[in-house]
Motif scaffolding. Structure first.
Motif, mmCIF file in Angstrom:
data_model
loop_
_atom_site.group_PDB
_atom_site.id
_atom_site.type_symbol
_atom_site.label_atom_id
_atom_site.label_comp_id
_atom_site.label_asym_id
_atom_site.label_seq_id
_atom_site.Cartn_x
_atom_site.Cartn_y
_atom_site.Cartn_z
ATOM 1 N N ASP A 244 32.286 74.039 48.693
ATOM 2 C CA ASP A 244 33.087 72.835 48.951
ATOM 3 C C ASP A 244 32.130 71.661 49.211
ATOM 4 O OD1 ASP A 244 34.620 70.801 50.123
ATOM 5 O OD2 ASP A 244 36.030 72.255 50.992
ATOM 6 N N ALA A 245 32.160 70.675 48.304
ATOM 7 C CA ALA A 245 31.217 69.541 48.400
ATOM 8 C C ALA A 245 31.476 68.671 49.623
ATOM 9 C CB ALA A 245 31.297 68.687 47.137
ATOM 10 N N SER A 246 32.675 68.792 50.209
ATOM 11 C CA SER A 246 32.945 67.966 51.395
ATOM 12 C C SER A 246 32.320 68.592 52.645
ATOM 13 C CB SER A 246 34.447 67.784 51.592
ATOM 14 O OG SER A 246 35.050 69.020 51.921
ATOM 15 N N GLU A 247 31.951 69.882 52.561
ATOM 16 C CA GLU A 247 31.375 70.563 53.730
ATOM 17 C C GLU A 247 29.916 70.961 53.534
ATOM 18 O OE1 GLU A 247 33.750 73.914 54.949
ATOM 19 O OE2 GLU A 247 35.601 72.881 54.402
ATOM 20 N N GLY A 248 29.486 71.110 52.264
ATOM 21 C CA GLY A 248 28.133 71.617 52.014
ATOM 22 C C GLY A 248 28.099 73.124 52.230
ATOM 23 N N PRO A 249 26.931 73.751 51.992
ATOM 24 C CA PRO A 249 26.857 75.211 52.089
ATOM 25 C C PRO A 249 27.048 75.716 53.515
ATOM 26 C CG PRO A 249 24.724 74.265 51.459
ATOM 27 C CD PRO A 249 25.686 73.135 51.524
ATOM 28 N N THR A 250 27.908 76.719 53.692
ATOM 29 C CA THR A 250 28.178 77.293 55.017
ATOM 30 C C THR A 250 27.508 78.666 55.113
ATOM 31 O OG1 THR A 250 30.115 78.465 54.230
ATOM 32 C CG2 THR A 250 30.471 76.223 55.019
ATOM 33 N N ARG A 251 27.668 79.298 56.291
ATOM 34 C CA ARG A 251 27.072 80.616 56.484
ATOM 35 C C ARG A 251 27.674 81.632 55.506
ATOM 36 N NH1 ARG A 251 28.172 82.261 61.870
ATOM 37 N NH2 ARG A 251 28.878 84.305 61.229
ATOM 38 N N GLN A 252 28.996 81.502 55.314
ATOM 39 C CA GLN A 252 29.671 82.423 54.389
ATOM 40 C C GLN A 252 29.158 82.228 52.951
ATOM 41 O OE1 GLN A 252 31.327 85.022 54.722
ATOM 42 N NE2 GLN A 252 33.281 85.104 53.666
ATOM 43 N N ASP A 253 28.900 80.976 52.561
ATOM 44 C CA ASP A 253 28.347 80.712 51.221
ATOM 45 C C ASP A 253 26.990 81.405 51.067
ATOM 46 O OD1 ASP A 253 30.501 79.050 50.612
ATOM 47 O OD2 ASP A 253 29.497 77.262 51.386
ATOM 48 N N LYS A 254 26.196 81.341 52.144
ATOM 49 C CA LYS A 254 24.877 81.994 52.103
ATOM 50 C C LYS A 254 25.033 83.499 51.933
ATOM 51 C CE LYS A 254 22.024 79.033 55.029
ATOM 52 N NZ LYS A 254 21.359 79.004 56.336
ATOM 53 N N ARG A 255 26.025 84.072 52.640
ATOM 54 C CA ARG A 255 26.251 85.514 52.515
ATOM 55 C C ARG A 255 26.624 85.887 51.087
ATOM 56 N NH1 ARG A 255 30.484 87.288 56.820
ATOM 57 N NH2 ARG A 255 30.515 89.221 55.619
#
Length: 433
Positions: free
Chosen positions: A265-276
């Motif tokens: 989601d470009a409005s939030e940037g990479p999150t911990r879940q995205d990294k997982r």
């Protein structure tokens, strides 16, 4: 589309096992996973010189008897008129169940093309139960054991009497693409934007597993197969967290794919879940495109966002980044182009002589650190396979190859082998291996 053989029956009578037996590969997932429903799955089979499509309805696992009958009725109305043969599967061990009787009523108008398959007849004792199944009102009754293959030859001999001599087409070849990401990042909008593109030709379902549907489509004369796992629902009775299900779904989709599109989601940037999720893609050595969706509401410019993603997802340094606004169809064409480019790298094959030259070039620039005071040598290198490109090194001291040196080595290999946009799997073996 002719030559369709449809498998139908209540849950847990062995439909998926029979499906796998008929198509000759383990396609459906036959472990019980409570409450996971799915649509039909299809596969191609041949027997006695005839080809046919086998359709399995293994997804009928609702909570109640009424729900099952409703699902079966819906399916019967849609699929049965198109079927050439109906394999009505019952459980020989258990005997007749009230649900079998209900399904028999629904199938009775089509009885001319119904073969009653009494499954799980693994021994003489169970064989004695077979005559009672004639009371369901179908004259062709075949006792089999799908698990052990017993009686399936005779069953197939009967099936092909109903079929025409014709080739059947299924689209099984193509770039397998999965979209993974947290809930609400716009995966469905992206899939819709792709499938609605007027240049995309969508074919009917080609074959799926229990927790994924595969949709094949063509774009610019290339075949793509979209793996959609959204059909897996969390049953109300089983309180696994939603997290568990979405991660389980993502793992399945990543495993089935050639190229996984990690949607952020470009409005939030990479999150911990995205990294997982990114870590799952990297550990399974899959091609990857990072899709940054909802760019229209992002607080960052493309350049800023790219810098953030490269820092946070440094381990996916081979993955291109595409910026999209799925709801407006922006960036979809670019995304399909990148999937194609990544796939080309993911399937690149090099000659052994070329691999050896690249390996020795890297070693001469920067050899591995000495091992117990001794020089580390590579005797031989070759490419073992593609998807991912897998390079095997035969060396005198496999233990000398530490993680940070391996990372450097892979980066260099990517440069020399011109595999910029796909992971490389490095396998290090000693001579005796």
């Amino acid at each position: 589309m002719g030559n369709r053989v449809v498998i139908i029956g209540r849950p847990n009578v062995g439909k998926s096992t029979l499906f796998n037996r008929l198509i000759g590969k383990r396609y459906a997932i036959v472990e019980d996973f409570p409450g996971i429903t799915r649509d039909i799955i299809e596969g191609k089979a041949s027997w006695g010189g005839k080809e046919f499509i086998v359709v399995d309805t293994g997804g009928l696992v609702p909570e109640t008897k009424d729900e099952i009958i409703r699902e079966v009725r819906k399916f019967v109305e849609k699929e049965i008129p198109r079927a050439d043969v109906i394999l009505f599967v019952v459980d020989g061990k258990e005997g007749i169940n009230p649900l079998d009787e209900e399904i028999a009523k629904l199938l009775y108008p089509y009885k001319d093309k119904v073969i009653l398959v009494v499954n799980k007849v693994d021994n003489k004792r169970i064989e004695k139960n077979v005559p009672e199944f004639y009371s369901l009102g179908f004259e062709k009754v075949f006792p089999i054991s799908a698990q052990h293959g017993r009686g399936t030859g005779e069953l197939l001999d009967e099936v092909i009497k109903y079929l025409k001599d014709e080739k059947v087409e299924t689209v099984e070849e193509g770039i397998k693409v999965a979209f993974v990401g947290r809930p609400n990042v716009g995966k469905s909008s992206l899939i819709n934007a792709i499938l609605k593109d007027e240049r995309v030709i969508v074919s009917p379902i080609a074959g799926t597993t229990r927790d994924a549907v595969e949709i094949s489509f063509r774009w610019k004369d290339k075949n793509f197969i979209l793996i959609d796992t959204a059909g897996v629902r969390r049953p109300s009775k089983v309180e696994y967290g939603v997290e568990f299900y979405s991660v389980g779904r993502s793992i399945k989709a990543i495993e089935l794919s050639d190229v996984s599109c990690l949607v952020i989601d470009a409005s939030e940037g990479p999150t911990r879940q995205d990294k997982r999720l990114g870590g799952l893609i990297e550990r399974r050595y899959k091609g990857c495109v990072i899709v940054t969706n909802k760019m229209d509401i992002s607080p960052w410019s493309k350049e800023e966002l790219e810098a953030i993603i490269r820092k946070e997802l440094f381990f996916l340094d081979f993955a291109p980044i595409v910026f999209t606004v799925a709801t407006k169809g922006e960036g979809v064409e670019e995304l399909l182009n990148w999937i194609d480019i990544v796939y080309k790298d993911y399937t690149k094959q090099h000659k052994t002589s070329f691999i050896n030259r690249a390996v020795h070039k890297i070693l001469s620039e920067k050899p591995p650190p000495r091992y117990k005071g001794k020089e580390v040598k590579v005797y031989y290198a070759f490419q073992e396979s593609t998807k991912p490109p897998t390079i095997v090194l035969i060396t005198n001291y496999p233990d000398a190859w530490k993680e940070n040196y391996k990372r450097f080595f892979i980066k260099k290999l990517r440069e020399y082998l011109n595999i910029k946009y796909a992971p490389i799997k490095l396998v290090i073996k000693g001579r005796e291996d």
